[in-house]
Design a protein around this motif. Structure first.
Motif, PDB file in Angstrom:
ATOM      1  N   GLY A  43      26.317  65.300  22.456  1.00 55.08           N
ATOM      2  CA  GLY A  43      25.809  64.640  21.259  1.00 55.08           C
ATOM      3  C   GLY A  43      24.787  63.566  21.579  1.00 55.08           C
ATOM      4  O   GLY A  43      23.770  63.424  20.871  1.00 55.08           O
TER       5      GLY A  43
ATOM      6  N   SER B 245      21.322  64.839  22.227  1.00 59.54           N
ATOM      7  CA  SER B 245      20.587  65.302  21.046  1.00 59.54           C
ATOM      8  C   SER B 245      19.970  64.152  20.258  1.00 59.54           C
ATOM      9  O   SER B 245      19.215  64.392  19.313  1.00 59.54           O
ATOM     10  N   VAL B 246      20.284  62.904  20.621  1.00 63.41           N
ATOM     11  CA  VAL B 246      19.676  61.750  19.945  1.00 63.41           C
ATOM     12  C   VAL B 246      18.214  61.659  20.358  1.00 63.41           C
ATOM     13  O   VAL B 246      17.903  61.685  21.565  1.00 63.41           O
TER      14      VAL B 246
ATOM     15  N   LEU C  33      13.696  57.184  19.320  1.00 63.05           N
ATOM     16  CA  LEU C  33      14.438  56.089  18.703  1.00 63.05           C
ATOM     17  C   LEU C  33      14.890  55.078  19.748  1.00 63.05           C
ATOM     18  O   LEU C  33      14.808  53.859  19.543  1.00 63.05           O
TER      19      LEU C  33
ATOM     20  N   ILE D  33      22.507  52.701  17.156  1.00 63.06           N
ATOM     21  CA  ILE D  33      21.790  53.983  17.058  1.00 63.06           C
ATOM     22  C   ILE D  33      22.665  55.145  17.496  1.00 63.06           C
ATOM     23  O   ILE D  33      22.898  56.098  16.738  1.00 63.06           O
ATOM     24  N   GLN D  34      23.167  55.078  18.719  1.00 64.85           N
ATOM     25  CA  GLN D  34      23.832  56.249  19.288  1.00 64.85           C
ATOM     26  C   GLN D  34      25.182  56.535  18.638  1.00 64.85           C
ATOM     27  O   GLN D  34      25.457  57.674  18.244  1.00 64.85           O
TER      28      GLN D  34
ATOM     29  N   PRO E 155      26.495  55.629  15.621  1.00 66.12           N
ATOM     30  CA  PRO E 155      26.415  56.169  14.246  1.00 66.12           C
ATOM     31  C   PRO E 155      25.943  57.617  14.187  1.00 66.12           C
ATOM     32  O   PRO E 155      26.429  58.394  13.357  1.00 66.12           O
ATOM     33  N   LEU E 156      25.032  57.997  15.074  1.00 66.09           N
ATOM     34  CA  LEU E 156      24.564  59.380  15.084  1.00 66.09           C
ATOM     35  C   LEU E 156      25.603  60.335  15.651  1.00 66.09           C
ATOM     36  O   LEU E 156      25.496  61.553  15.467  1.00 66.09           O
ATOM     37  N   LEU E 157      26.610  59.802  16.342  1.00 69.88           N
ATOM     38  CA  LEU E 157      27.682  60.632  16.889  1.00 69.88           C
ATOM     39  C   LEU E 157      28.841  60.790  15.914  1.00 69.88           C
ATOM     40  O   LEU E 157      29.870  61.364  16.292  1.00 69.88           O
TER      41      LEU E 157
ATOM     42  N   HIS F  86      28.216  60.972   8.330  1.00 76.75           N
ATOM     43  CA  HIS F  86      26.944  61.430   7.773  1.00 76.75           C
ATOM     44  C   HIS F  86      26.366  62.486   8.709  1.00 76.75           C
ATOM     45  O   HIS F  86      26.217  62.249   9.912  1.00 76.75           O
ATOM     46  N   TYR F  87      26.055  63.640   8.147  1.00 70.90           N
ATOM     47  CA  TYR F  87      25.588  64.753   8.950  1.00 70.90           C
ATOM     48  C   TYR F  87      24.057  64.849   8.995  1.00 70.90           C
ATOM     49  O   TYR F  87      23.519  65.691   9.687  1.00 70.90           O
ATOM     50  N   LYS F  88      23.382  64.011   8.247  1.00 67.45           N
ATOM     51  CA  LYS F  88      21.921  64.050   8.243  1.00 67.45           C
ATOM     52  C   LYS F  88      21.382  62.661   8.491  1.00 67.45           C
ATOM     53  O   LYS F  88      22.007  61.675   8.133  1.00 67.45           O
TER      54      LYS F  88
END
Length: 296
Positions: free
Chosen positions: A179, A182-183, A187, A205-206, A208-210, A294-296
């Motif tokens: 995961g 893929s960031v 950013l 950043i990392q 929350p995107l995970l 959140h998936y997007k």
């Protein structure tokens, strides 16, 4: 126009699907039906006619204080093991995500414990953390009984939780590292140019995107901690459910009731209750926890 392949005879696709269908029938549907049947009957341990008793098996299970002890132990074990395995896997993934010298070697080392069987890990840690000859023996010399999983149930529970975390942190590490990769690097570079520290970049950043990966791991790890074969194997070969039922998780109690106590009906009733608990926890996770994802 693209042509699609088709079977010229009706029996050929059935012949291809029949082996898989038989495997599912023999190893899933048939045992599941037998468990449901045994949960509502009094099954003789050495064969014979079963007597229908309705909800009597469930009433006996719920009236047993040792059963409720196993529920509490399972909840403590599953929550602690799942959360710490995910946390440690996240820290390790963040540590090797940066392309530093030797990061590839550490990626291999972090994944390696997952390849070890749960019973083997339990036996190894049983000697490594032995209060008489292991690493904790030095501490016990100065502070007697500071660590004694053979005597105190809380120490034994900590021991099996540590073993589970040590093995499954590598599993969570694999998904979290994938995961992180893929960031978008743009950013991270933009945040670094703005003067953000590595810790700040990870938290803002990392992580929350995970969120989708973390949610997947939470559901997977809690289910594994409840009913996984490693959970039974670790407890069986490390503490055997003791001392004083301090590590008697639900899955261990079910197997012990069925194969040692020959109480097939009671074990089947406990199995259905365990399945119900897993469904409840999974529903809670999807109903409330997934709202924060959140998936997007």
């Amino acid at each position: 126009m693209e042509k699609r392949g088709a079977f010229t005879s009706w029996w050929l696709p059935i012949a291809f699907a029949l082996p898989q269908f038989l495997l599912i029938l023999l190893f899933f549907y048939w045992p599941a039906a037998a468990v449901i049947k045994w949960a509502f009957t009094l099954e003789p341990p050495f064969g014979g006619n079963a007597e229908f008793v309705g909800w009597q098996n469930f009433a006996q299970v719920f009236a047993d204080p040792l059963y409720w002890n196993s529920v509490i132990v399972s909840l403590i074990f599953s929550l602690s093991a799942a959360l710490f395995a995910i946390l440690i896997g996240l820290v390790l993934a963040l540590a090797v995500d940066r392309e530093l010298p030797g990061s590839g070697f550490f990626r291999f080392i972090y994944i390696l414990p997952f390849a070890i069987a749960g019973p083997a890990a339990g036996m190894a840690f049983r000697f490594i953390l032995s209060p008489e000859r292991g690493l904790m023996a030095l501490v016990n010399q100065s502070y007697p009984d500071f660590w004694n999983p053979g005597k105190y149930g809380s120490h034994a529970l900590i021991l099996v939780i540590v073993i589970f975390i040590w093995k499954w942190a590598g599993y969570t590490f694999i998904f979290l590292l994938a995961g992180l990769q893929s960031v978008p690097r743009s950013l991270m570079e933009a945040a670094a140019i703005d003067g953000s520290s590595p810790l700040r970049r990870a938290l803002d950043i990392q992580v929350p995107l995970l969120a989708p990966t973390l949610f997947f791991l939470l559901v997977t790890m809690m289910t594994e901690a409840f009913v996984g074969s490693d959970t039974f194997g670790i407890v069986r070969h490390t503490t055997d459910g003791g001392p004083n039922h301090g590590t008697e998780v639900m899955v261990y109690r079910i197997v012990d009731e069925a194969f040692h106590g020959l109480n097939y009906s009671g074990a089947s009733a406990q199995s259905l209750v365990l399945i119900g608990l897993i469904m409840i926890f999974t529903f809670i996770q999807f109903r409330f926890v997934e709202k924060q994802v959140h998936y997007k």
